[in-house]
Write a protein that holds these residues in place. Structure first.
Motif: not given
Length: 78
Positions: A1-9, A34-50
């Motif tokens: 999961m963290k590699y997926l988050i790192a890839f999208f980031f 890029g901005v949409v990817g950060l706020f709609l993909v990376v941030f929710p995935l990171f929040s769920y992962y943590r």
């Protein structure tokens, strides 16, 4: 999961950087994606992962937690 988050980031940051530094007709779209990817993909995935293995009740203010805080403060003052 963290590699997926790192890839999208990295993909989102790269898209934003390419939009700023490349002189192409669709540079604003690169920045936007890029901005949409950060706020709609990376941030929710990171929040769920943590937060996936944590208990939300530990972070809520309940009657019991208020009593514990009051007891702790009373011990500290004494």
């Amino acid at each position: 999961m963290k590699y997926l988050i790192a890839f999208f980031f990295i993909a989102s940051i790269s898209s934003i950087a390419c939009g700023y530094f490349l002189d192409v007709a669709y540079s604003q779209k690169l920045i936007g994606f890029g901005v949409v990817g950060l706020f709609l993909v990376v941030f929710p995935l990171f929040s769920y992962y943590r937060w996936k293995d944590r208990n939300v009740k530990d972070y809520m203010i309940t009657k019991e937690s208020l009593e514990k805080m009051r007891e702790f403060n009373n011990k500290k003052e004494s």
